[in-house]
Write a protein that holds these residues in place. Structure first.
Motif, PDB file in Angstrom:
ATOM      1  N   ARG A 351       0.842  -1.200   0.000  1.00 61.01           N
ATOM      2  CA  ARG A 351       0.000   0.000   0.000  1.00 61.01           C
ATOM      3  C   ARG A 351       0.876   1.249   0.000  1.00 61.01           C
ATOM      4  O   ARG A 351       0.519   2.272  -0.592  1.00 61.01           O
ATOM      5  N   GLY A 352       2.015   1.164   0.661  1.00 65.04           N
ATOM      6  CA  GLY A 352       2.963   2.271   0.607  1.00 65.04           C
ATOM      7  C   GLY A 352       3.504   2.479  -0.792  1.00 65.04           C
ATOM      8  O   GLY A 352       3.733   3.618  -1.230  1.00 65.04           O
ATOM      9  N   ALA A 353       3.704   1.362  -1.515  1.00 62.99           N
ATOM     10  CA  ALA A 353       4.147   1.471  -2.902  1.00 62.99           C
ATOM     11  C   ALA A 353       3.112   2.204  -3.745  1.00 62.99           C
ATOM     12  O   ALA A 353       3.454   3.009  -4.622  1.00 62.99           O
ATOM     13  N   LEU A 354       1.821   1.945  -3.485  1.00 61.88           N
ATOM     14  CA  LEU A 354       0.763   2.660  -4.188  1.00 61.88           C
ATOM     15  C   LEU A 354       0.815   4.161  -3.896  1.00 61.88           C
ATOM     16  O   LEU A 354       0.648   4.987  -4.787  1.00 61.88           O
ATOM     17  N   ALA A 355       1.054   4.505  -2.633  1.00 64.46           N
ATOM     18  CA  ALA A 355       1.149   5.914  -2.259  1.00 64.46           C
ATOM     19  C   ALA A 355       2.326   6.580  -2.966  1.00 64.46           C
ATOM     20  O   ALA A 355       2.226   7.734  -3.418  1.00 64.46           O
ATOM     21  N   LEU A 356       3.425   5.865  -3.082  1.00 65.62           N
ATOM     22  CA  LEU A 356       4.585   6.408  -3.785  1.00 65.62           C
ATOM     23  C   LEU A 356       4.296   6.597  -5.273  1.00 65.62           C
ATOM     24  O   LEU A 356       4.725   7.576  -5.878  1.00 65.62           O
ATOM     25  N   ARG A 357       3.566   5.653  -5.841  1.00 61.75           N
ATOM     26  CA  ARG A 357       3.232   5.788  -7.248  1.00 61.75           C
ATOM     27  C   ARG A 357       2.397   7.036  -7.510  1.00 61.75           C
ATOM     28  O   ARG A 357       2.555   7.717  -8.530  1.00 61.75           O
ATOM     29  N   GLU A 358       1.518   7.381  -6.558  1.00 64.14           N
ATOM     30  CA  GLU A 358       0.652   8.542  -6.734  1.00 64.14           C
ATOM     31  C   GLU A 358       1.442   9.846  -6.828  1.00 64.14           C
ATOM     32  O   GLU A 358       0.991  10.799  -7.455  1.00 64.14           O
ATOM     33  N   VAL A 359       2.613   9.886  -6.185  1.00 66.08           N
ATOM     34  CA  VAL A 359       3.409  11.127  -6.207  1.00 66.08           C
ATOM     35  C   VAL A 359       4.651  10.979  -7.072  1.00 66.08           C
ATOM     36  O   VAL A 359       5.524  11.851  -7.077  1.00 66.08           O
ATOM     37  N   SER A 360       4.752   9.869  -7.798  1.00 66.44           N
ATOM     38  CA  SER A 360       5.996   9.572  -8.523  1.00 66.44           C
ATOM     39  C   SER A 360       6.314  10.604  -9.597  1.00 66.44           C
ATOM     40  O   SER A 360       7.481  10.912  -9.840  1.00 66.44           O
ATOM     41  N   GLU A 361       5.294  11.159 -10.263  1.00 71.55           N
ATOM     42  CA  GLU A 361       5.557  12.146 -11.309  1.00 71.55           C
ATOM     43  C   GLU A 361       6.283  13.359 -10.754  1.00 71.55           C
ATOM     44  O   GLU A 361       7.140  13.946 -11.420  1.00 71.55           O
ATOM     45  N   ARG A 362       5.947  13.727  -9.548  1.00 72.00           N
ATOM     46  CA  ARG A 362       6.618  14.872  -8.911  1.00 72.00           C
ATOM     47  C   ARG A 362       7.897  14.447  -8.193  1.00 72.00           C
ATOM     48  O   ARG A 362       8.978  14.984  -8.444  1.00 72.00           O
ATOM     49  N   LEU A 363       7.787  13.459  -7.320  1.00 76.40           N
ATOM     50  CA  LEU A 363       8.899  13.116  -6.441  1.00 76.40           C
ATOM     51  C   LEU A 363      10.029  12.402  -7.176  1.00 76.40           C
ATOM     52  O   LEU A 363      11.220  12.673  -6.928  1.00 76.40           O
ATOM     53  N   ILE A 384       5.351  -2.278  -8.847  1.00 78.76           N
ATOM     54  CA  ILE A 384       4.808  -0.921  -8.948  1.00 78.76           C
ATOM     55  C   ILE A 384       5.938   0.104  -8.918  1.00 78.76           C
ATOM     56  O   ILE A 384       5.994   1.029  -9.729  1.00 78.76           O
ATOM     57  N   LEU A 385       6.851  -0.076  -7.976  1.00 76.53           N
ATOM     58  CA  LEU A 385       7.924   0.902  -7.805  1.00 76.53           C
ATOM     59  C   LEU A 385       8.894   0.880  -8.969  1.00 76.53           C
ATOM     60  O   LEU A 385       9.338   1.930  -9.442  1.00 76.53           O
ATOM     61  N   GLN A 386       9.227  -0.307  -9.432  1.00 70.48           N
ATOM     62  CA  GLN A 386      10.133  -0.376 -10.577  1.00 70.48           C
ATOM     63  C   GLN A 386       9.508   0.250 -11.820  1.00 70.48           C
ATOM     64  O   GLN A 386      10.186   0.915 -12.601  1.00 70.48           O
ATOM     65  N   ALA A 387       8.214   0.028 -12.004  1.00 69.90           N
ATOM     66  CA  ALA A 387       7.534   0.628 -13.146  1.00 69.90           C
ATOM     67  C   ALA A 387       7.457   2.147 -13.007  1.00 69.90           C
ATOM     68  O   ALA A 387       7.573   2.887 -13.990  1.00 69.90           O
ATOM     69  N   ALA A 388       7.275   2.629 -11.768  1.00 66.72           N
ATOM     70  CA  ALA A 388       7.164   4.070 -11.535  1.00 66.72           C
ATOM     71  C   ALA A 388       8.480   4.789 -11.806  1.00 66.72           C
ATOM     72  O   ALA A 388       8.483   5.946 -12.222  1.00 66.72           O
ATOM     73  N   VAL A 389       9.585   4.096 -11.561  1.00 64.37           N
ATOM     74  CA  VAL A 389      10.889   4.709 -11.844  1.00 64.37           C
ATOM     75  C   VAL A 389      11.024   4.968 -13.340  1.00 64.37           C
ATOM     76  O   VAL A 389      11.455   6.045 -13.776  1.00 64.37           O
ATOM     77  N   ASN A 390      10.701   3.976 -14.149  1.00 66.62           N
ATOM     78  CA  ASN A 390      10.535   4.141 -15.601  1.00 66.62           C
ATOM     79  C   ASN A 390      11.687   4.906 -16.255  1.00 66.62           C
ATOM     80  O   ASN A 390      11.487   5.899 -16.953  1.00 66.62           O
ATOM     81  N   GLY A 391      12.909   4.457 -15.993  1.00 63.34           N
ATOM     82  CA  GLY A 391      14.061   5.049 -16.657  1.00 63.34           C
ATOM     83  C   GLY A 391      14.564   6.347 -16.071  1.00 63.34           C
ATOM     84  O   GLY A 391      15.498   6.943 -16.586  1.00 63.34           O
TER      85      GLY A 391
END
Length: 433
Positions: A351-363, A384-391
């Motif tokens: 669930r924390g990973a989901l929260a991180l994904r929500e702010v990933s574009e900014r953070l 989720i986290l690896q996908a959010a990093v996305n390069g």
């Protein structure tokens, strides 16, 4: 190059020790000598000065660190030949071989010779406990500006003996880490008037110093000149933090290490409202609160504080932060300068990973390191986290989360965000691979 030729440069460096300018002048002088060994030494001066100013996440840090290692490997023996015969370990700091570790027995007999062989500023005495009654009467201590007794196990008795020495009046740095001290030893230290020039004091890793010991220091009239205090790895609670931040005697303190204590949420609150933290961040934009029994309450306090806007490197590893605490932190409007976020060994789940994904574009655009190692993430959360990093240019540490029965890391599989499998696993935490 003869020692006579370079002595005026060394004298100027020691007279203005914190200033880089005399060292750069010295580097120019070495480079102009035409000698290959001097040119390499000039390069070391410049490399170590750059590393001393450089933040840990600077992209050139690894390159310069490797160059420093190459220079020292190739030339250390030549550059330390003047100290041969003392069986001393010599360290180069900002280009100068000014720190040695030597047996206490050798220092007792040949300390004056050692100190005259080069611009020695820091002396670490090895196996000092058994010789403390003699060391405190050793006049060679008068020429030592930084006295390192770390790991000597001198105990409270050793501190009592040390502070009776008449030769510490010029000591600016004192390291008493890893010595088995408790509050009684700190109380003896706090009563000592024999260290008037002291600016930096290390009491780290003694494990038994509590808030009471900190209070003795905070109320001492003899330590008002302290600018740096290392209390990491002790047993200090919020009471100790409050004693420090309220102390008028500690008004010059601008660097404080408190990691690996148990200051808790109340300690975080006391620290956030203090001038001490402001001064500390003036010196370095780093806030290290590892292993301090901080919960989501402390995370919320931190997130709401405008002080966080000045923090570049934040370490909250080893605390009691769960997904709620992570969500509180991520909701902060003060994360604009953050480049390093360490949350290892907490209680963060998918669930924390989901929260991180929500702010990933900014953070994730600004972060350079995100450490979530040793938490409770499973394969979906890791995906989720690896996908959010996305390069993006961010180092992501996810080690020590999901493990196989044999202890080996389970390969992470990225699951599409809209996958029914993902939704099932995220909201059924009892189901594990």
């Amino acid at each position: 190059m003869s020692g006579t030729d370079e002595q005026p440069f060394l004298d100027d460096i020691l007279a203005r020790y914190a200033d880089d300018a005399p060292r750069l002048v010295y580097a120019d002088f070495l480079e102009e000598s035409g000698d290959a060994l001097d040119a390499a030494r000039a390069k070391l001066v410049r490399v170590q000065l750059a590393l001393a100013r450089m933040p840990e996440d600077h992209p050139r840090r690894t390159e310069l660190g490797d160059l420093q290692a190459e220079l020292l490997t190739a030339h250390r023996e030549s550059w330390t030949a003047h100290l041969a015969g003392f069986d001393a370990l010599v360290s180069f700091r900002r280009g100068l071989a000014d720190a040695v570790a030597v047996e206490a027995s050798v220092f007792l007999h040949r300390g004056d010779e050692l100190l005259h062989r080069g611009p020695i500023r820091r002396v670490r005495l090895l196996d000092a406990a058994r010789l403390m009654p003699r060391l405190v009467h050793c006049p060679f201590l008068a020429a030592v500006r930084e006295l390192d007794l770390c790991g000597c196990d001198i105990g409270n008795l050793g501190v009592d003996q040390l502070v009776r020495s008449p030769y510490l009046t010029a000591t600016q740095v004192l390291d008493l880490g890893l010595n088995g001290l408790d509050d009684a030893g700190v109380r003896v230290l706090a009563k000592a008037a024999t260290l008037p020039a002291l600016r930096e004091l290390s009491l780290n890793e003694n494990e038994q110093i509590t808030g009471e010991g900190v209070r003795f220091l905070a109320e001492s009239p003899f330590f008002s000149g302290l600018t740096t205090l290392d209390l990491a790895g002790n047993d200090i609670s919020d009471a100790g933090v409050r004693a420090l931040v309220r102390s008028s005697a500690m008004a010059r303190l601008r660097s404080l290490k408190l990691d690996r204590n148990h200051i808790g949420d109340a300690g975080v609150e006391a620290l956030l409202g203090s001038g001490l933290l402001q001064r500390s961040l003036d010196r370095s934009p780093r806030l290290d609160l590892r292993a301090n029994a901080i919960t989501h309450v402390g995370a919320k306090l931190l997130a709401a504080s405008s002080v966080l806007a000045r923090v570049v490197h934040l370490d909250l590893g080893g605390n009691y932060l769960d997904d709620r605490g992570l969500a509180e932190l991520l909701a902060s409007p003060h994360l604009g300068q953050l480049r390093t976020l360490k949350l290892s060994r907490n209680q963060i789940t998918d669930r924390g990973a989901l929260a991180l994904r929500e702010v990933s574009e900014r953070l994730f655009q600004q972060l350079r390191l995100l450490d979530l190692s040793g938490n409770r993430l499973t394969r979906p959360g890791l995906g989720i986290l690896q996908a959010a990093v996305n390069g993006r240019a961010i180092a992501l540490d996810l080690s020590g989360n999901v493990q196989a029965a044999n202890g080996a890391d389970v390969p992470v599989r990225t699951i599409p965000d809209d996958s029914p499998e993902l939704r099932w696993r995220l909201w059924h935490p009892a189901r594990r691979d």
